[in-house]
Design an enzyme around this catalytic site. Structure first.
Site, PDB file in Angstrom:
ATOM      1  N   ALA A   1      35.399  40.528  28.688  1.00  0.00           N
ATOM      2  CA  ALA A   1      36.021  40.941  27.635  1.00  0.00           C
ATOM      3  C   ALA A   1      34.957  40.385  26.527  1.00  0.00           C
ATOM      4  O   ALA A   1      34.104  39.555  26.666  1.00  0.00           O
ATOM      5  CB  ALA A   1      37.407  40.196  27.562  1.00  0.00           C
TER       6      ALA A   1
ATOM      7  N   GLU B   1      36.271  33.598  34.250  1.00  0.00           N
ATOM      8  CA  GLU B   1      37.313  33.363  33.102  1.00  0.00           C
ATOM      9  C   GLU B   1      38.058  31.982  33.154  1.00  0.00           C
ATOM     10  O   GLU B   1      37.971  31.448  32.080  1.00  0.00           O
ATOM     11  CB  GLU B   1      38.525  34.252  33.331  1.00  0.00           C
ATOM     12  CG  GLU B   1      38.184  35.661  32.948  1.00  0.00           C
ATOM     13  CD  GLU B   1      37.763  36.655  34.024  1.00  0.00           C
ATOM     14  OE1 GLU B   1      37.720  37.796  33.856  1.00  0.00           O
ATOM     15  OE2 GLU B   1      37.098  36.038  34.804  1.00  0.00           O
TER      16      GLU B   1
ATOM     17  N   GLY C   1      36.175  40.937  32.778  1.00  0.00           N
ATOM     18  CA  GLY C   1      36.465  42.327  32.602  1.00  0.00           C
ATOM     19  C   GLY C   1      35.680  43.365  33.068  1.00  0.00           C
ATOM     20  O   GLY C   1      36.023  44.539  33.392  1.00  0.00           O
TER      21      GLY C   1
ATOM     22  N   GLU D   1      36.319  43.610  36.819  1.00  0.00           N
ATOM     23  CA  GLU D   1      37.601  44.275  37.057  1.00  0.00           C
ATOM     24  C   GLU D   1      37.411  45.676  36.609  1.00  0.00           C
ATOM     25  O   GLU D   1      38.100  46.451  37.138  1.00  0.00           O
ATOM     26  CB  GLU D   1      38.546  43.460  35.634  1.00  0.00           C
ATOM     27  CG  GLU D   1      38.850  42.079  36.224  1.00  0.00           C
ATOM     28  CD  GLU D   1      39.856  41.496  35.254  1.00  0.00           C
ATOM     29  OE1 GLU D   1      40.754  40.807  35.480  1.00  0.00           O
ATOM     30  OE2 GLU D   1      39.369  41.378  34.110  1.00  0.00           O
TER      31      GLU D   1
END
Ligand code: T1G
Length: 697
Positions: A63, A125, A102, A105
């Protein structure tokens, strides 16, 4: 059409390309671009299979961390990934560089994953005080099982492509560097073999295998020690456990709840500040990006003691030949033997191979003469703290070393300008202050002298990266940034014990704050004799250094861990500090000698006096320009002195506490305790008056 995500078709493969330097982070633009490109691919009747690939140096690295703390803009990542997973056309993710957070993911939301052998994947994270918030805690365990998913998610460590293949995270690994070609070939095979859509969310065998396992409680127990004081690692375990107890969509909801708890934790702010601060310190104010850097291909180190040996290992680890100079053969042999022992211990732990031990030892040689330094590019002096000795050595190096060689000192307190003045080339003199153990501690405090050239400064910063250190450029003053603040804290800690606190009470306040060890346990590790000889050196120089009960310990041979007795006592082979009534007796006698009546001291007073004196000194350091930014001080303390990264460093922590609160307390101690250390820093008063923080500077 989004600027950062494009769609085109190559044969029967619809190609979705992300191009958002530097690391293709999942900004709002990238997320909405991914959705638009997917919709294009869905509508493209000639596209049988879709391929997700990235331009630049890496696949999506997570992210966009810069968006955290700001209002969330739709589409959210989980929703984007859902759309990819629910595509009726198979989607292949082609991974190069690092697929992280992310990014991984998103790849797990695709139906097939191919990676270059040089790639790495991970869910880091937790290092930002968070947990994977877009399905990582629900999809990864469906591929790897509970144990490995917990390891990856609670440590945040990256996994190589080869290991990712073994774990079922990726389906194929290819050599080479052309990720688009590798991706297209794999997607073509999926198309040719009519391979179906394969959603990770539907996989259950690994879930069924570990359902009801006690691996989650085992991890929680293990984290008690490994993740002491941290918030998010425990939430990571809760989230992964949900994947084994709940249906997928409920697990996703649970992950979201836990993710939001982490977002609201102050630790997230501290760890994200540390992440960016670690990258900002490499950008030195006033040092142009294109400042020429000198080649460092051969290094000399003076002193084969604990510091010299550790320093030399950094260069051998980086493949740079290094020669250590000593005055006596015996000391040289002893130093080289310690280095070999350190490497062999590391090999025993499986972190390096025996071949690597031999390779690194082959890069380390010894000498008894500076003549062997005639062709080195850099020399680092690591002898004990005596200005006279250092001046003598630098005068000799000035004659022995070639023009353009950098002359550096590992001094932890003494003036770089005074040392440089002992040479005819002060522009080539700089401080390279390593931290013990020098081959382990990540910080390199780089001390610029008044005359140090920009080229030498830039070379030192680049060198820090090369030997895997975090280099922080600071100005020249007594103790530079780290030790200057540490000495203030040390003096307050001593004063608190003189006035009535016990060493273990002071240390507990600091370890409760998150430091790995307290002030007095640290003195025992460093050696009570170090501080003792520095105090003697300063008294010899005519300075008024107050009497100390620590001197009594040194005079009684209680030198710390190395004599199994210092402020604490230690059992054979155990580093656990044990309070010693004998020391309480020594302190009580010292108080009596000094005419001190001891008093009850609260933990809060200890916290404020030990920490606020550092903050006040940090403000003075910023005022004087010894540190350019508050984040330079934060990174110095996080990587050099074990300040908990989840609190962001001392200056970031001060902003969280509130500078007005700190100033009020500093002024109170100025009245009640007194001393120069409690004179409020002008900068602190100015910031409070203007309602600003260190972070605004
Ligand atoms: N967001 C924004 N900027 C980033 C970034 C990111 N994720 N990663 C790197 N940068 C910037 C960095 O600040 C620097 O900027 C430049 O890129 C180069 O980085 C929902 C919640 C990828 C291994 O934690 O570990 O996904 O200083 O100097 O040494 O579950 O960066 O040049 O201006 O570090 O080659 C999870 C963090 C996010 C990965 C490259 N992802 N990044 O290392 O270069 S949370 C991460 C890294 C998340 C989801 C959650 C490393 C790297 P500048 P660099 P590098």
């Amino acid at each position: 059409m989004s600027e950062v995500v494009t769609y085109n078709r190559e044969g029967s493969i619809g190609v979705i390309t992300v191009n958002y330097p530097p690391v293709n982070a999942l900004s709002h633009g990238v997320r909405s671009g991914l959705v638009a490109a997917l919709e294009q691919g869905q509508k493209d009747a000639d596209a049988k299979v879709l391929l997700l690939v990235c331009e630049g140096r890496t696949f999506i690295a997570g992210a966009d961390i810069r968006e955290f703390g700001k209002p969330m803009q739709e589409p959210g990542l989980a929703a984007v990934i859902d759309q990819y997973e629910n595509s009726d056309k198979p989607i292949v993710a082609a991974i190069h560089g690092t697929a992280l957070g992310g990014g991984l993911e998103t790849a797990l939301g695709c139906h097939y994953r191919v990676a270059l052998s040089s790639a790495k994947v991970g869910l880091p994270e937790v290092k930002l005080g968070l947990l994977p918030g877009a399905g990582g805690t629900q999809r990864l365990p469906r591929l790897t099982g509970a144990q490995k998913a917990l390891e990856m998610i609670t440590t945040g460590d990256f996994v190589s492509a080869k290991d990712a293949l073994g774990l079922g995270i990726v389906d194929a690994v290819e050599d080479g560097s052309d990720i688009k070609a590798v991706g297209l070939a794999y997607a073509q095979k999926v198309a040719d073999d009519n391979k179906p859509v394969r959603r990770v969310r539907d996989l259950t065998d690994k879930i069924d295998a570990d359902k009801g396992s006690d691996v989650f409680d085992q991890f929680r127990a293990g984290l008690q020690k490994k993740a002491r004081g941290l918030f998010s690692p425990f939430k990571c375990v809760d989230a992964v456990e949900a994947a084994f107890n709940l249906p997928f969509d409920d697990g996703m909801k649970r992950e979201r709840e836990l993710f939001m708890e982490c977002m609201e934790s102050p630790q997230r702010g501290g760890l994200i500040h540390s992440f960016f601060a670690e990258r900002e310190v490499s950008k030195v104010k006033g040092l142009a990006k294109d400042t020429p850097v000198r080649e460092i291909n051969k290094v000399g180190v003076i002193g084969a003691g604990t510091m010299g040996g550790g320093i030399a290992m950094n260069f051998a680890n980086a493949g740079i030949p290094v020669t250590i100079a000593e005055v006596k053969q015996e000391a040289l042999d002893k130093g080289l033997a310690v280095i070999r022992r350190n490497y062999e211990n590391t090999a025993k732990k499986g972190r390096i191979t025996q071949a690597q031990v031999e390779e690194r030892m082959s890069l380390i040689s010894g000498t008894l003469t500076y003549d062997d330094f005639s062709d080195v590019d850099l020399v680092i002096e690591a002898v004990f703290e005596s200005m006279d000795l250092k001046k003598t050595i630098f005068g000799q190096l000035d004659k022995a070393c070639k023009p353009g060689a950098i002359l550096a000192s590992n001094t932890s307190t003494l003036s770089i300008d005074d040392i440089a003045a002992a040479t005819s080339r002060p522009q080539d003199v700089i401080g390279l202050h390593f931290f013990s153990p020098a081959n382990v501690m990540k910080l390199l405090e780089i001390v610029r002298g008044e005359k140090t050239s920009d080229e030498v400064k830039a070379t030192a910063m680049a060198l820090a990266k090369k030997i895997r250190k975090v280099g922080v450029m600071v100005g020249n003053c007594y103790g530079f940034v780290g030790n200057r603040m540490l000495h203030k804290r040390g003096a307050e800690a001593m004063a608190l014990v003189n006035e009535g606190a016990s060493p273990q009470q002071v240390d507990k306040v600091l370890t409760d704050l998150g430091f790995p060890m307290g002030q007095f346990a640290m003195s025992d590790l460093a050696g009570i004799d170090i501080g003792y000889s520095i105090r003697k050196e300063r008294r010899k120089a005519g300075e008024d250094v107050p009497a100390s009960w620590m001197d009594k310990l040194a005079e009684q041979g209680r030198l710390g861990q190395k004599t199994q007795a210092g402020v604490y006592k230690y059992e054979e082979g155990n580093r656990k500090p044990i309070p010693d009534p004998q020391v309480d007796q020594i302190i009580a006698e010292f108080r009596a000698e000094q005419g001190i009546t001891s008093r009850e001291i609260t933990d809060q007073e200890i916290l404020e006096r030990c920490m606020y004196v550092m903050i006040n000194e940090g403000a003075k350091i910023l005022e004087e320009g010894i540190a350019d930014r508050a984040l330079d001080i934060d990174i110095t303390w996080i990587y050099g002195y074990g300040f908990p990264a989840y609190r962001g460093g001392p200056m970031f922590w001060a902003d969280q506490v509130g500078l007005d609160t700190i100033l009020a307390s500093v002024k109170n101690f100025q009245d009640t305790v007194g001393g120069e250390q409690w004179k409020p820093a002008g900068l602190l008063e100015k910031l409070v008056a203007e309602g600003r923080q260190f972070g605004d500077l």
